[in-house]
Design a protein around this motif. Structure first.
Motif, PDB file in Angstrom:
ATOM      1  N   ARG A 198     -38.768 -72.995  27.241  1.00 44.42           N
ATOM      2  CA  ARG A 198     -39.770 -71.939  27.408  1.00 44.42           C
ATOM      3  C   ARG A 198     -41.149 -72.547  27.590  1.00 44.42           C
ATOM      4  NH1 ARG A 198     -37.665 -67.286  23.152  1.00 44.42           N
ATOM      5  NH2 ARG A 198     -35.499 -67.431  23.873  1.00 44.42           N
ATOM      6  N   GLN A 212     -30.261 -73.502  20.981  1.00 45.90           N
ATOM      7  CA  GLN A 212     -29.884 -72.167  20.547  1.00 45.90           C
ATOM      8  C   GLN A 212     -28.375 -72.096  20.427  1.00 45.90           C
ATOM      9  OE1 GLN A 212     -30.824 -69.032  23.312  1.00 45.90           O
ATOM     10  NE2 GLN A 212     -32.354 -68.151  21.960  1.00 45.90           N
ATOM     11  N   GLU A 214     -25.797 -68.846  20.646  1.00 41.08           N
ATOM     12  CA  GLU A 214     -25.630 -67.398  20.719  1.00 41.08           C
ATOM     13  C   GLU A 214     -24.145 -67.082  20.577  1.00 41.08           C
ATOM     14  OE1 GLU A 214     -27.669 -65.308  23.725  1.00 41.08           O
ATOM     15  OE2 GLU A 214     -29.592 -66.264  23.230  1.00 41.08           O
ATOM     16  N   PHE A 254     -31.330 -56.623  26.114  1.00 37.53           N
ATOM     17  CA  PHE A 254     -29.882 -56.748  26.294  1.00 37.53           C
ATOM     18  C   PHE A 254     -29.069 -56.183  25.146  1.00 37.53           C
ATOM     19  CE2 PHE A 254     -31.262 -60.521  24.119  1.00 37.53           C
ATOM     20  CZ  PHE A 254     -32.303 -61.024  24.899  1.00 37.53           C
ATOM     21  N   GLY A 286     -32.255 -63.073  15.960  1.00 32.89           N
ATOM     22  CA  GLY A 286     -32.229 -61.762  16.592  1.00 32.89           C
ATOM     23  C   GLY A 286     -30.796 -61.402  16.962  1.00 32.89           C
ATOM     24  N   PHE A 310     -25.645 -62.214  18.913  1.00 34.21           N
ATOM     25  CA  PHE A 310     -26.845 -62.692  18.217  1.00 34.21           C
ATOM     26  C   PHE A 310     -27.203 -64.059  18.770  1.00 34.21           C
ATOM     27  CE2 PHE A 310     -23.413 -64.346  15.528  1.00 34.21           C
ATOM     28  CZ  PHE A 310     -23.786 -65.664  15.359  1.00 34.21           C
ATOM     29  N   GLY A 311     -28.456 -64.444  18.551  1.00 34.81           N
ATOM     30  CA  GLY A 311     -28.911 -65.760  18.992  1.00 34.81           C
ATOM     31  C   GLY A 311     -29.754 -66.387  17.903  1.00 34.81           C
TER      32      GLY A 311
HETATM   33  N1  PHE Z   1     -31.346 -64.231  23.681  1.00 34.50           N
HETATM   34  C1  PHE Z   1     -32.265 -63.845  22.622  1.00 34.50           C
HETATM   35  C2  PHE Z   1     -33.453 -64.778  22.634  1.00 34.50           C
HETATM   36  O1  PHE Z   1     -33.324 -65.897  22.982  1.00 34.50           O
HETATM   37  C3  PHE Z   1     -31.633 -63.869  21.292  1.00 34.50           C
HETATM   38  C4  PHE Z   1     -30.649 -62.775  21.127  1.00 34.50           C
HETATM   39  C5  PHE Z   1     -29.349 -62.982  21.476  1.00 34.50           C
HETATM   40  C6  PHE Z   1     -31.021 -61.545  20.655  1.00 34.50           C
HETATM   41  C7  PHE Z   1     -28.419 -61.992  21.360  1.00 34.50           C
HETATM   42  C8  PHE Z   1     -30.128 -60.542  20.521  1.00 34.50           C
HETATM   43  C9  PHE Z   1     -28.832 -60.740  20.859  1.00 34.50           C
HETATM   44  O2  PHE Z   1     -34.542 -64.361  22.307  1.00 34.50           O
END
Ligand code: PHE
Length: 342
Positions: A198, A212, A214, A254, A286, A310-311
């Motif tokens: 990022r 990360q 997920e 999402f 999240g 989730f991530g």
């Molecule tokens: N992809 C999100 C992020 O990087 C994280 C996330 C994943 C949130 C799956 C909700 C569900 O910010």
């Protein structure tokens, strides 16, 4: 004259015996066997001798020269041997001395945590999916319900390579790819670990690159309580058996509903401390139920299927669990830092 020469021979023998290096020997060789030596001069003088004296004299001189030549050769061999002996002694290696220890490296803390999470989820029947770090806009955003110009794209400042390709900002595109490729798999359970990028300003808690993991589950009777149970297990695996979790409403394009997940502070056990800023809770990841739009785009009928996802940021988990004060420590490869987590 012959007595004189015999005396010189004796003197030469003595000097050769005493010579201690090759240079000295070279000088002696020139002095006694060279063109200007007494013996060479004597050969010249032979012309003035009578026919009867000459052969005997000549033989003797030749014998003397041969003797000296042999002596010089022997001395040379001896000195060379001595030089080697001396070298062997001065350069001797004491094979009984303890060696320099070969220092072992350590598995990077980020890798360790990824493996801990992978082990937990593989044990629950998830498969590990990986994808490219240079990703299509389509998978990184559009099919995650983030069409071009959607304001929520600002949540993840991106490094674009072309209009349509970028360094992925999360590992969610791997989930899109996996859903598209695995429609027949029921239940569909994957985790996606990997590096993401990022365009953030760097500081103690932000890096332009991080890791990360997920997770995504798609099935026919999936609910928020499945997500909560899964996250409770994850929190306890990473931060200890006493952890509790709580969900707060949040927003991700999402997922719907979306939640922010906190764990009870592992340092003060929820009483309130500097780590949890007195609240007893620490935000950790999240999550949410997969948005119907995402399911449809991936080819699932949202009337029939639901999913949760989730991530979690791996460096953030590491920082919280091991009190690391600067995220950049994970990327400089200072072995003194890395070894602490062996
Ligand atoms: N992809 C999100 C992020 O990087 C994280 C996330 C994943 C949130 C799956 C909700 C569900 O910010």
């Amino acid at each position: 004259m012959i007595q004189q020469l015999e005396a010189i021979l004796e003197e030469a023998k003595a000097k050769i015996r005493q010579a201690s290096d090759l240079n000295e020997l070279g000088d002696l060789k020139a002095l006694y066997l060279g063109k200007k030596s007494a013996f060479s001069a004597a050969m010249q003088d032979m012309r003035m001798m009578s026919e009867s004296e000459r052969p005997l004299f000549g033989q003797r001189i030749n014998a003397i020269k041969a003797e000296l030549s042999t002596l010089l050769e022997q001395a040379k061999t001896q000195i060379e041997k001595a030089v080697i002996e001396q070298k062997l002694q001065s350069e001797a290696v004491d094979i009984t001395l303890p060696g320099k220890p070969i220092r072992l490296g350590a598995t990077h803390l980020v890798t360790q945590i990824i493996e801990e999470i992978e082990n937990l989820f593989v044990g629950m029947g998830y498969t590990i999916e990986e994808g490219p770090e240079v990703e299509l806009d389509k998978y990184n955003f559009e099919m995650l319900n983030l069409p071009k110009d959607h304001p929520a794209r600002d949540m993840q400042d991106s490094f674009y390579i072309t209009e349509e390709t970028l360094l992925r900002t999360h590992t969610s595109p791997v989930q899109v790819r996996a859903m598209l490729a695995n429609h027949n798999q029921r239940p569909f359970k994957i985790i996606c670990p990997g590096k993401v990028y990022r365009n953030d300003d760097e500081d103690k808690t932000h890096s332009h690159q991080f890791s990360q993991i997920e997770a995504l589950v798609v099935d026919e009777n999936t609910s928020l309580s499945d997500l909560k149970g899964t996250l409770l297990l994850l929190a306890r695996t990473l931060f200890g058996e006493e952890r509790q979790i709580r969900m707060r409403p949040s927003f991700f394009p999402f997922t719907e509903p979306s939640v922010e997940v906190d764990i009870s502070c592992h340092r003060c056990n929820g009483a309130g401390c500097s780590l949890c800023k007195g609240t007893g809770w620490i935000e950790i990841l999240g999550a949410g139920m997969v948005n119907n739009a995402v399911l449809s785009m991936a080819g699932y009928d949202p009337e029939k299927y639901q999913g949760f996802a989730f991530g979690v940021g791996v460096e953030r988990v590491a920082i919280l669990r091991h009190a690391v004060d600067d995220i950049r420590q994970f990327f400089v490869n200072d072995m003194r830092f890395n070894r602490q987590f062996r």
